[in-house]
Write an enzyme that holds these catalytic residues in place. Structure first.
Site, PDB file in Angstrom:
ATOM      1  N   SER A 187      -7.570  11.457   5.325  1.00  0.00           N
ATOM      2  CA  SER A 187      -7.967  12.110   6.581  1.00  0.00           C
ATOM      3  C   SER A 187      -8.014  11.094   7.711  1.00  0.00           C
ATOM      4  O   SER A 187      -8.612  10.022   7.566  1.00  0.00           O
ATOM      5  CB  SER A 187      -9.346  12.758   6.445  1.00  0.00           C
ATOM      6  N   VAL A 244     -10.635   3.966   7.241  1.00  0.00           N
ATOM      7  CA  VAL A 244      -9.441   3.283   6.748  1.00  0.00           C
ATOM      8  C   VAL A 244      -8.176   3.994   7.235  1.00  0.00           C
ATOM      9  O   VAL A 244      -7.212   3.354   7.654  1.00  0.00           O
ATOM     10  CB  VAL A 244      -9.468   3.144   5.213  1.00  0.00           C
ATOM     11  N   CYS A 245      -8.166   5.313   7.204  1.00  0.00           N
ATOM     12  CA  CYS A 245      -6.997   6.074   7.686  1.00  0.00           C
ATOM     13  C   CYS A 245      -6.787   5.832   9.176  1.00  0.00           C
ATOM     14  O   CYS A 245      -5.650   5.694   9.637  1.00  0.00           O
ATOM     15  CB  CYS A 245      -7.176   7.557   7.411  1.00  0.00           C
ATOM     16  N   ASP A 246      -7.882   5.772   9.912  1.00  0.00           N
ATOM     17  CA  ASP A 246      -7.840   5.478  11.339  1.00  0.00           C
ATOM     18  C   ASP A 246      -7.200   4.103  11.570  1.00  0.00           C
ATOM     19  O   ASP A 246      -6.255   3.973  12.354  1.00  0.00           O
ATOM     20  CB  ASP A 246      -9.272   5.525  11.900  1.00  0.00           C
TER      21      ASP A 246
END
Length: 172
Positions: free
Chosen positions: A58, A63-65
């Site tokens: 997501s 971390v995805c950001d």
């Protein structure tokens, strides 16, 4: 649909991946996902491009950001022959909002929420969470998979240097 256990963990807890393990040399499987404007997007829409495809759980997680922002920054140095796609289960509206807030313009975010087509075809769907695991693929213009990294622990970032090296090899 095949299932793979013991391949990934989330905070140390083992999870099950649905779909095949994609390997270097495979022909990239097709998918149908939604672009931010809700239009369908398939692998064929990117014909003639080298692709970095990042599957993430997501965009609204740290971390995805970081990962998506990093690929957005790296995109400028890769040239017009390379397209970077980030696929998640986030709704297209949430992806568009996140991209606007983060200033991400070089990475195209795609939603697998409706049908899990990408997750099932690329072996990234987490059975227990109905999210995608963190994985990165490099696909050549000929649709041949040139690089694969399924992250063992989904809270860890990918090896950016190795991904970018794989892309540079493909584009020559």
């Amino acid at each position: 649909m095949s299932e793979r256990t013991g391949v990934i963990t989330f905070q140390g807890n083992p999870l099950t991946l649905v779909g095949p393990e994609i390997k270097v040399g495979d022909i990239a499987p097709d998918f149908t996902v939604a672009a931010n404007d809700l239009s369908p997007a398939t692998l064929a829409d990117y014909a003639g491009k080298v692709l970095i495809i990042a599957a993430v759980p997501s965009l609204d997680t740290p971390v995805c950001d970081m990962e998506t922002r990093r690929f957005n920054t790296e995109a400028a140095a890769l040239g017009d022959d390379v397209k970077i796609l980030t696929v998640s289960m986030d709704l297209p509206f949430a992806q568009a909002r996140w991209c606007g807030a983060a200033g991400v313009e070089a990475v195209q975010t795609l939603s697998d929420h409706a049908g899990a087509s990408f997750g099932e075809n690329w072996g990234t769907l987490i059975k227990e969470l109905r999210l995608l695991t963190r994985a990165v693929f490099v696909v050549g213009k000929d649709r041949k998979v040139e690089y694969v990294e399924y992250l063992k622990e989904i809270t860890e970032e990918p090896d950016y240097a190795t991904v970018l090296e794989a892309v540079r090899k493909v584009i020559g």
